[in-house]
Scaffold this motif. Structure first.
Motif, PDB file in Angstrom:
ATOM      1  N   LEU A 356     -15.654   8.023 -10.543  1.00  0.00           N
ATOM      2  CA  LEU A 356     -14.865   8.125  -9.364  1.00  0.00           C
ATOM      3  C   LEU A 356     -13.328   7.505  -9.723  1.00  0.00           C
ATOM      4  CD1 LEU A 356     -17.282   6.502  -6.952  1.00  0.00           C
ATOM      5  CD2 LEU A 356     -16.285   8.737  -6.853  1.00  0.00           C
ATOM      6  N   LYS A 357     -13.069   7.206 -11.085  1.00  0.00           N
ATOM      7  CA  LYS A 357     -11.960   6.429 -11.515  1.00  0.00           C
ATOM      8  C   LYS A 357     -10.844   7.149 -11.025  1.00  0.00           C
ATOM      9  CE  LYS A 357      -9.713   4.295 -15.520  1.00  0.00           C
ATOM     10  NZ  LYS A 357      -9.579   4.222 -16.834  1.00  0.00           N
ATOM     11  N   TRP A 358     -10.402   8.509 -10.819  1.00  0.00           N
ATOM     12  CA  TRP A 358      -9.275   8.816 -10.667  1.00  0.00           C
ATOM     13  C   TRP A 358      -9.502   9.720  -9.356  1.00  0.00           C
ATOM     14  CZ3 TRP A 358      -5.567   6.513 -12.884  1.00  0.00           C
ATOM     15  CH2 TRP A 358      -5.516   6.491 -14.057  1.00  0.00           C
ATOM     16  N   LYS A 359     -10.561   9.403  -8.388  1.00  0.00           N
ATOM     17  CA  LYS A 359     -10.713  10.013  -7.319  1.00  0.00           C
ATOM     18  C   LYS A 359     -10.567   9.246  -6.039  1.00  0.00           C
ATOM     19  CE  LYS A 359     -14.095  13.501  -9.176  1.00  0.00           C
ATOM     20  NZ  LYS A 359     -15.358  14.122  -9.267  1.00  0.00           N
ATOM     21  N   LEU A 360      -9.185   8.896  -5.928  1.00  0.00           N
ATOM     22  CA  LEU A 360      -8.681   7.722  -5.013  1.00  0.00           C
ATOM     23  C   LEU A 360      -9.350   8.061  -3.533  1.00  0.00           C
ATOM     24  CD1 LEU A 360      -5.164   7.114  -6.308  1.00  0.00           C
ATOM     25  CD2 LEU A 360      -7.392   6.305  -7.053  1.00  0.00           C
ATOM     26  N   PHE A 361      -9.301   9.331  -3.139  1.00  0.00           N
ATOM     27  CA  PHE A 361      -9.812   9.440  -1.811  1.00  0.00           C
ATOM     28  C   PHE A 361     -11.265   9.265  -1.773  1.00  0.00           C
ATOM     29  CE2 PHE A 361      -5.742  11.462  -1.234  1.00  0.00           C
ATOM     30  CZ  PHE A 361      -5.293  11.035   0.132  1.00  0.00           C
ATOM     31  N   GLU A 362     -11.968   9.745  -2.671  1.00  0.00           N
ATOM     32  CA  GLU A 362     -13.436   9.445  -2.681  1.00  0.00           C
ATOM     33  C   GLU A 362     -13.856   8.089  -2.756  1.00  0.00           C
ATOM     34  OE1 GLU A 362     -17.255  10.666  -1.914  1.00  0.00           O
ATOM     35  OE2 GLU A 362     -15.153  11.986  -1.647  1.00  0.00           O
ATOM     36  N   LEU A 363     -12.979   7.393  -3.499  1.00  0.00           N
ATOM     37  CA  LEU A 363     -13.089   5.786  -3.309  1.00  0.00           C
ATOM     38  C   LEU A 363     -12.830   5.198  -2.121  1.00  0.00           C
ATOM     39  CD1 LEU A 363     -11.614   4.761  -6.794  1.00  0.00           C
ATOM     40  CD2 LEU A 363     -13.846   4.200  -6.055  1.00  0.00           C
ATOM     41  N   HIS A 364     -12.026   5.857  -1.125  1.00  0.00           N
ATOM     42  CA  HIS A 364     -11.626   5.352   0.073  1.00  0.00           C
ATOM     43  C   HIS A 364     -12.756   5.631   0.807  1.00  0.00           C
ATOM     44  CE1 HIS A 364      -9.278   3.713   3.015  1.00  0.00           C
ATOM     45  NE2 HIS A 364      -8.959   4.800   3.839  1.00  0.00           N
ATOM     46  N   PHE A 365     -13.839   6.781   0.621  1.00  0.00           N
ATOM     47  CA  PHE A 365     -14.896   7.049   1.533  1.00  0.00           C
ATOM     48  C   PHE A 365     -16.076   6.653   0.952  1.00  0.00           C
ATOM     49  CE2 PHE A 365     -11.865  10.191   3.139  1.00  0.00           C
ATOM     50  CZ  PHE A 365     -12.325  10.333   4.303  1.00  0.00           C
ATOM     51  N   GLN A 366     -16.104   5.646  -0.199  1.00  0.00           N
ATOM     52  CA  GLN A 366     -17.289   5.193  -0.750  1.00  0.00           C
ATOM     53  C   GLN A 366     -17.933   4.082   0.251  1.00  0.00           C
ATOM     54  OE1 GLN A 366     -18.860   5.935  -3.704  1.00  0.00           O
ATOM     55  NE2 GLN A 366     -20.230   4.615  -3.078  1.00  0.00           N
ATOM     56  N   TYR A 367     -17.521   3.762   1.256  1.00  0.00           N
ATOM     57  CA  TYR A 367     -18.304   2.664   2.051  1.00  0.00           C
ATOM     58  C   TYR A 367     -19.228   3.664   2.789  1.00  0.00           C
ATOM     59  CZ  TYR A 367     -13.785   0.665   1.540  1.00  0.00           C
ATOM     60  OH  TYR A 367     -12.512  -0.045   0.792  1.00  0.00           O
ATOM     61  N   LEU A 368     -19.053   4.888   3.059  1.00  0.00           N
ATOM     62  CA  LEU A 368     -19.935   5.763   3.642  1.00  0.00           C
ATOM     63  C   LEU A 368     -21.035   6.431   2.734  1.00  0.00           C
ATOM     64  CD1 LEU A 368     -17.207   7.766   5.768  1.00  0.00           C
ATOM     65  CD2 LEU A 368     -18.359   5.811   6.233  1.00  0.00           C
ATOM     66  N   ASN A 369     -20.889   6.153   1.553  1.00  0.00           N
ATOM     67  CA  ASN A 369     -21.667   6.785   0.378  1.00  0.00           C
ATOM     68  C   ASN A 369     -22.844   5.888  -0.041  1.00  0.00           C
ATOM     69  OD1 ASN A 369     -20.020   9.048   0.619  1.00  0.00           O
ATOM     70  ND2 ASN A 369     -19.284   8.641  -1.146  1.00  0.00           N
ATOM     71  N   ALA A 370     -23.494   6.525  -0.907  1.00  0.00           N
ATOM     72  CA  ALA A 370     -24.860   5.721  -1.626  1.00  0.00           C
ATOM     73  C   ALA A 370     -24.121   4.763  -2.574  1.00  0.00           C
ATOM     74  CB  ALA A 370     -25.701   6.774  -2.180  1.00  0.00           C
ATOM     75  N   PHE A 371     -24.806   3.505  -2.984  1.00  0.00           N
ATOM     76  CA  PHE A 371     -24.385   3.035  -3.930  1.00  0.00           C
ATOM     77  C   PHE A 371     -25.867   2.616  -5.055  1.00  0.00           C
ATOM     78  CE2 PHE A 371     -21.717   1.301  -0.544  1.00  0.00           C
ATOM     79  CZ  PHE A 371     -20.527   0.865  -1.499  1.00  0.00           C
ATOM     80  N   ASP A 372     -25.504   2.835  -6.399  1.00  0.00           N
ATOM     81  CA  ASP A 372     -26.452   3.036  -7.331  1.00  0.00           C
ATOM     82  C   ASP A 372     -27.150   1.824  -7.743  1.00  0.00           C
ATOM     83  OD1 ASP A 372     -24.290   3.180  -8.773  1.00  0.00           O
ATOM     84  OD2 ASP A 372     -24.974   4.674 -10.042  1.00  0.00           O
TER      85      ASP A 372
END
Length: 419
Positions: A356-372
């Motif tokens: 996710l390092k350079w996927k800034l938008f996906e980081l902004h949506f990480q709150y809605l995603n799974a945490f491993d």
């Protein structure tokens, strides 16, 4: 402690043109990942009644069975309409947006909070100006090549001895150059590989009335309030409103309107507010945001649990900034929000962080995603335990201390509030 057997989640997105089904598919995909990691069972069910954009899940989480209706409060049509402006309109919006933040002094105060979202705000300005300069260079080169080509052609046929033979080619060369530069900018806008045109429209929308809500947004927020009021009359145990990104300040204003109007029944479900990756200061620091500042002050002292989750790894959010306090409207009776961190460096594996390092938008949506790599404890942030678990938001986070790294010092110059 209220045990939740039925919950209704109403999610308010940020400035996002994607259809609601994208959020439904994200929830289903990431819930399945988190269930596999954490040992939950989260299964698809029939969509809830009355929800235009909703879905249902049946969950077995933390030893309890929970039925959850989820829906997206839709305003992507407003976003798409605001994104349809042409090249000239976008550059005019750039000038107006820059002036809204620079002229009011808001930009310099925002920089005293977190640099990430300010850089994210300046980024589309820099990219669009750079693309504009490239378009001018292309236009000049094409015009020059066109004119020199015409000169060579006229020389070849012997017409270069005529008086001023090239005057007619000057406007044609200029037109060819302008057309090519314009086509380049249209290509940039259509492809938008760098998301600069999208972000420019986002900031332009938020600042178009210097912090006041546009009329179409006010109308949609009123519809949101009606829908939440309808759900509050149902027989669920908790109504959880989730505001993400710019949807966070929309959620604050919608709930403030609802409570002031006396539309939250005393004997109804527990009402809770969860905000994720907020960008509240981008609006509350503007001079005409008195309506939002009043709503922030009201919700900060209301008897509605409000948990705010951000992460320093999210460069698009004002991480760990208390939106009420930094906006300068925290009263003596302030209770909320509880500011906590999603702590991506602790909740995501090194491999996932690298992905996710350079996927800034996906980081902004990480709150809605799974945490491993979730830490132990019921009060660790996990979107699926919050939305599909048996504890209310207050019970889940009631004993958790706020983040020690949070920012609470008032920075905003404009602290007046609408009556």
């Amino acid at each position: 402690m209220t045990r939740v057997a039925r919950r209704h989640v109403l999610y308010i997105p940020g400035f996002d043109p994607v259809p609601p089904r994208a959020y439904r598919e994200r929830y289903r995909r990431e819930a399945a990942r988190q269930a596999e990691i954490s040992g939950y069972v989260i299964e698809k069910g029939e969509p809830p009644e009355g929800a235009r954009f909703g879905w249902h899940v049946d969950a077995h989480v933390e030893g309890a069975e929970v039925a959850v209706d989820l829906e997206v409060l839709y305003w992507a049509d407003i976003v798409r309409e605001r994104m349809q402006g042409g090249i000239g309109a976008t550059y005019l919006a750039l000038v107006r947006t820059a002036w809204a933040y620079i002229g009011s002094g808001a930009l310099w105060r925002l920089m005293r909070l977190r640099k990430g979202p300010v850089i994210a705000a300046l980024y589309p300005v820099a990219v669009l100006l750079g693309q504009g300069l490239v378009a001018l260079a292309i236009a000049g080169l094409v015009a020059w090549c066109f004119y020199r080509g015409a000169h060579g052609l006229m020389s070849l046929i012997g017409a270069d001895q005529l008086a001023d033979p090239f005057d007619a080619f000057r406007p044609l060369a200029a037109l060819a150059g302008f057309g090519t530069g314009y086509l380049f900018l249209r290509w940039c806008a259509k492809r938008d590989h760098l998301y600069a045109w999208y972000l420019m429209k986002d900031y332009a929308f938020s600042s178009s009335l210097k912090g006041a809500y546009p009329p179409e947004q006010e109308a949609r927020m009123e519809a949101f309030a009606d829908r939440i009021a309808e759900v509050l009359r149902s027989d669920v145990d908790e109504v959880l409103v989730v505001g993400h990104s710019s949807g966070a300040y929309i959620a604050v204003s919608v709930l403030a309107d609802l409570i002031r109007a006396g539309r939250v029944p005393d004997d109804g479900p527990v009402l809770s507010l969860l905000t994720l990756g907020h960008v509240v200061p981008m609006v509350s620091f503007l001079p005409k945001a008195g309506r939002l500042r009043a709503d922030l002050a009201f919700m900060g002292s209301a008897d509605v649990p409000w948990v705010d989750v951000t992460a320093p790894g999210d460069g698009c959010a004002f991480a760990l900034c208390d939106p009420v306090a930094v906006s300068g409207v925290a009263g003596e009776c302030k209770r909320w929000p509880l500011v906590i961190s999603a702590a991506f460096t602790q909740t995501l594996s090194e491999a996932e962080q690298a992905r996710l390092k350079w996927k800034l938008f996906e980081l902004h949506f990480q709150y809605l995603n799974a945490f491993d790599r979730l830490p132990d404890g019921a009060d660790a942030y996990d979107y699926f335990r919050v939305t599909a678990g048996p504890l209310t938001l207050r019970d889940r986070f009631g004993e958790r201390a706020p983040s020690k790294s949070r920012l609470e010092a008032p920075v905003n110059k404009f602290t007046d509030m609408a009556a």
